[in-house]
Design a protein around this motif. Structure first.
Motif, PDB file in Angstrom:
ATOM      1  N   LYS A  53      15.699  76.842  -1.122  1.00  0.00           N
ATOM      2  CA  LYS A  53      15.059  77.016  -2.431  1.00  0.00           C
ATOM      3  C   LYS A  53      14.484  75.701  -2.977  1.00  0.00           C
ATOM      4  O   LYS A  53      13.711  75.705  -3.916  1.00  0.00           O
ATOM      5  CB  LYS A  53      16.035  77.630  -3.442  1.00  0.00           C
ATOM      6  CG  LYS A  53      17.177  76.733  -3.862  1.00  0.00           C
ATOM      7  CD  LYS A  53      18.059  77.423  -4.872  1.00  0.00           C
ATOM      8  CE  LYS A  53      19.178  76.484  -5.297  1.00  0.00           C
ATOM      9  NZ  LYS A  53      20.051  77.088  -6.262  1.00  0.00           N
ATOM     10  N   HIS A  54      14.852  74.582  -2.323  1.00  0.00           N
ATOM     11  CA  HIS A  54      14.352  73.275  -2.747  1.00  0.00           C
ATOM     12  C   HIS A  54      13.190  72.778  -1.898  1.00  0.00           C
ATOM     13  O   HIS A  54      12.658  71.700  -2.160  1.00  0.00           O
ATOM     14  CB  HIS A  54      15.484  72.240  -2.707  1.00  0.00           C
ATOM     15  CG  HIS A  54      16.590  72.522  -3.661  1.00  0.00           C
ATOM     16  ND1 HIS A  54      16.485  72.293  -5.011  1.00  0.00           N
ATOM     17  CD2 HIS A  54      17.824  73.052  -3.452  1.00  0.00           C
ATOM     18  CE1 HIS A  54      17.615  72.645  -5.602  1.00  0.00           C
ATOM     19  NE2 HIS A  54      18.431  73.109  -4.687  1.00  0.00           N
ATOM     20  N   PHE A  55      12.798  73.557  -0.864  1.00  0.00           N
ATOM     21  CA  PHE A  55      11.686  73.115  -0.019  1.00  0.00           C
ATOM     22  C   PHE A  55      10.438  72.917  -0.865  1.00  0.00           C
ATOM     23  O   PHE A  55      10.096  73.760  -1.702  1.00  0.00           O
ATOM     24  CB  PHE A  55      11.387  74.141   1.079  1.00  0.00           C
ATOM     25  CG  PHE A  55      12.328  74.091   2.256  1.00  0.00           C
ATOM     26  CD1 PHE A  55      13.292  73.102   2.388  1.00  0.00           C
ATOM     27  CD2 PHE A  55      12.242  75.042   3.244  1.00  0.00           C
ATOM     28  CE1 PHE A  55      14.144  73.068   3.470  1.00  0.00           C
ATOM     29  CE2 PHE A  55      13.088  75.021   4.339  1.00  0.00           C
ATOM     30  CZ  PHE A  55      14.044  74.027   4.453  1.00  0.00           C
ATOM     31  N   LYS A  81       5.714  70.695   7.166  1.00  0.00           N
ATOM     32  CA  LYS A  81       7.044  70.252   7.577  1.00  0.00           C
ATOM     33  C   LYS A  81       8.027  70.616   6.467  1.00  0.00           C
ATOM     34  O   LYS A  81       7.693  70.496   5.287  1.00  0.00           O
ATOM     35  CB  LYS A  81       7.068  68.738   7.771  1.00  0.00           C
ATOM     36  CG  LYS A  81       6.096  68.235   8.812  1.00  0.00           C
ATOM     37  CD  LYS A  81       6.057  66.724   8.786  1.00  0.00           C
ATOM     38  CE  LYS A  81       4.990  66.206   9.716  1.00  0.00           C
ATOM     39  NZ  LYS A  81       4.751  64.786   9.562  1.00  0.00           N
ATOM     40  N   PRO A  82       9.232  71.033   6.818  1.00  0.00           N
ATOM     41  CA  PRO A  82      10.208  71.333   5.760  1.00  0.00           C
ATOM     42  C   PRO A  82      10.648  70.045   5.065  1.00  0.00           C
ATOM     43  O   PRO A  82      11.169  69.136   5.695  1.00  0.00           O
ATOM     44  CB  PRO A  82      11.365  71.984   6.518  1.00  0.00           C
ATOM     45  CG  PRO A  82      11.238  71.484   7.930  1.00  0.00           C
ATOM     46  CD  PRO A  82       9.785  71.220   8.156  1.00  0.00           C
ATOM     47  N   MET A  83      10.375  69.966   3.748  1.00  0.00           N
ATOM     48  CA  MET A  83      10.669  68.762   2.969  1.00  0.00           C
ATOM     49  C   MET A  83      11.395  69.136   1.682  1.00  0.00           C
ATOM     50  O   MET A  83      11.115  70.175   1.091  1.00  0.00           O
ATOM     51  CB  MET A  83       9.385  68.045   2.543  1.00  0.00           C
ATOM     52  CG  MET A  83       8.503  67.555   3.637  1.00  0.00           C
ATOM     53  SD  MET A  83       7.046  66.677   2.982  1.00  0.00           S
ATOM     54  CE  MET A  83       6.068  68.033   2.351  1.00  0.00           C
ATOM     55  N   VAL A  84      12.279  68.240   1.271  1.00  0.00           N
ATOM     56  CA  VAL A  84      12.903  68.346  -0.052  1.00  0.00           C
ATOM     57  C   VAL A  84      12.804  66.987  -0.722  1.00  0.00           C
ATOM     58  O   VAL A  84      12.736  65.953  -0.056  1.00  0.00           O
ATOM     59  CB  VAL A  84      14.386  68.810   0.020  1.00  0.00           C
ATOM     60  CG1 VAL A  84      14.498  70.218   0.557  1.00  0.00           C
ATOM     61  CG2 VAL A  84      15.221  67.854   0.841  1.00  0.00           C
ATOM     62  N   ALA A  85      12.772  66.996  -2.047  1.00  0.00           N
ATOM     63  CA  ALA A  85      12.701  65.749  -2.813  1.00  0.00           C
ATOM     64  C   ALA A  85      14.108  65.237  -3.075  1.00  0.00           C
ATOM     65  O   ALA A  85      15.018  66.016  -3.387  1.00  0.00           O
ATOM     66  CB  ALA A  85      11.969  65.980  -4.128  1.00  0.00           C
ATOM     67  N   SER A  86      14.281  63.925  -2.962  1.00  0.00           N
ATOM     68  CA  SER A  86      15.580  63.324  -3.272  1.00  0.00           C
ATOM     69  C   SER A  86      15.821  63.376  -4.782  1.00  0.00           C
ATOM     70  O   SER A  86      14.919  63.691  -5.564  1.00  0.00           O
ATOM     71  CB  SER A  86      15.620  61.874  -2.778  1.00  0.00           C
ATOM     72  OG  SER A  86      14.815  61.054  -3.600  1.00  0.00           O
ATOM     73  N   SER A  87      17.020  63.013  -5.171  1.00  0.00           N
ATOM     74  CA  SER A  87      17.385  63.056  -6.590  1.00  0.00           C
ATOM     75  C   SER A  87      16.641  62.012  -7.421  1.00  0.00           C
ATOM     76  O   SER A  87      16.755  62.017  -8.641  1.00  0.00           O
ATOM     77  CB  SER A  87      18.896  62.882  -6.742  1.00  0.00           C
ATOM     78  OG  SER A  87      19.304  61.649  -6.166  1.00  0.00           O
ATOM     79  N   SER A  88      15.862  61.155  -6.766  1.00  0.00           N
ATOM     80  CA  SER A  88      15.033  60.195  -7.514  1.00  0.00           C
ATOM     81  C   SER A  88      13.860  60.880  -8.192  1.00  0.00           C
ATOM     82  O   SER A  88      13.189  60.278  -9.021  1.00  0.00           O
ATOM     83  CB  SER A  88      14.474  59.134  -6.564  1.00  0.00           C
ATOM     84  OG  SER A  88      15.500  58.399  -5.972  1.00  0.00           O
ATOM     85  N   PHE A  89      13.593  62.120  -7.810  1.00  0.00           N
ATOM     86  CA  PHE A  89      12.415  62.840  -8.293  1.00  0.00           C
ATOM     87  C   PHE A  89      12.777  64.044  -9.150  1.00  0.00           C
ATOM     88  O   PHE A  89      13.858  64.613  -9.030  1.00  0.00           O
ATOM     89  CB  PHE A  89      11.588  63.360  -7.111  1.00  0.00           C
ATOM     90  CG  PHE A  89      10.891  62.300  -6.325  1.00  0.00           C
ATOM     91  CD1 PHE A  89       9.708  61.731  -6.779  1.00  0.00           C
ATOM     92  CD2 PHE A  89      11.410  61.869  -5.124  1.00  0.00           C
ATOM     93  CE1 PHE A  89       9.057  60.759  -6.040  1.00  0.00           C
ATOM     94  CE2 PHE A  89      10.765  60.893  -4.372  1.00  0.00           C
ATOM     95  CZ  PHE A  89       9.587  60.337  -4.832  1.00  0.00           C
ATOM     96  N   MET A  90      11.797  64.441  -9.959  1.00  0.00           N
ATOM     97  CA  MET A  90      11.806  65.746 -10.607  1.00  0.00           C
ATOM     98  C   MET A  90      10.656  66.523  -9.976  1.00  0.00           C
ATOM     99  O   MET A  90       9.627  65.945  -9.644  1.00  0.00           O
ATOM    100  CB  MET A  90      11.625  65.605 -12.114  1.00  0.00           C
ATOM    101  CG  MET A  90      12.887  65.056 -12.777  1.00  0.00           C
ATOM    102  SD  MET A  90      12.602  64.552 -14.461  1.00  0.00           S
ATOM    103  CE  MET A  90      11.953  62.907 -14.195  1.00  0.00           C
ATOM    104  N   VAL A  91      10.854  67.814  -9.800  1.00  0.00           N
ATOM    105  CA  VAL A  91       9.876  68.664  -9.121  1.00  0.00           C
ATOM    106  C   VAL A  91       9.228  69.589 -10.132  1.00  0.00           C
ATOM    107  O   VAL A  91       9.924  70.281 -10.880  1.00  0.00           O
ATOM    108  CB  VAL A  91      10.546  69.482  -7.993  1.00  0.00           C
ATOM    109  CG1 VAL A  91       9.524  70.365  -7.290  1.00  0.00           C
ATOM    110  CG2 VAL A  91      11.258  68.573  -6.994  1.00  0.00           C
TER     111      VAL A  91
END
Length: 188
Positions: A53-55, A81-91
């Protein structure tokens, strides 16, 4: 309109890196320019159901929430490519129909917007913003046609900057070769 009225804002995730991972874990240092990921990054986290759900998908905007270099917005332009944002980011995702994601990223990256975000940031050692601060950001929304024109002009400006840098590098190389040749001729 406030940004929270224009898009769903969520936080990036915190995961442990693993050299056998198959999912790309996007951190602040993985960008070489806004919306341009370093081509050399490697997948670094293991797949799990909770990650799906975070892709990140095409047109998501990720906004850096911490750091001394501002709160830069990046538009995801490739989701192959399957990617998720680290906690440094807001999506930011699920944008209102009257706004383009690239326009939002452009607006966030404006120096005046960055100054506003810095004025609301917390922390002195490492300035940071949260979802509330980002969500309260007032965004001026022109018609879609104008947003598209702004994006096109911004892309042309970025292209010009890139070409100017390349030209400067070529001139430096040319001058260096010329001067080395002059030294070589002098020695003979």
């Amino acid at each position: 309109m406030k940004l929270r009225e224009l898009a769903l804002i969520s936080s990036g995730i915190n995961e442990r890196r693993n050299p056998q991972g198959t999912i790309y874990y996007i951190g602040a240092s993985d960008f070489v320019a806004p919306s341009l990921l370093n081509k050399l990054i490697k997948p670094s986290i293991m797949p799990s159901e909770k990650l799906e759900k975070h892709f990140l998908t095409k047109q998501d905007v990720i906004v850096l929430g911490k750091g001394h270099n501002g709160f830069v917005g990046h538009t995801i332009v490739d989701d192959s490519k399957p990617m998720v944002a680290s906690s440094s980011f807001m999506v930011l995702r699920d944008f209102h129909v009257k706004v383009l994601p690239k326009y939002i990223a452009w607006y966030i990256n404006l120096e005046s917007t960055q100054q506003e975000l810095r004025s609301y940031s917390r922390g002195t050692a490492l300035p940071s913003i949260n979802r509330t601060i980002l969500g309260d950001l007032e965004i001026k929304i022109p018609p879609l046609k104008i947003q598209k024109q702004i994006i096109e002009i911004d892309e042309l400006k970025k292209q010009e900057s890139k070409l100017t840098t390349q030209l400067d590098q070529l001139k430096t190389i040319q001058l260096e070769l010329l001067l080395k040749n002059k030294i070589k001729n002098y020695e003979q």
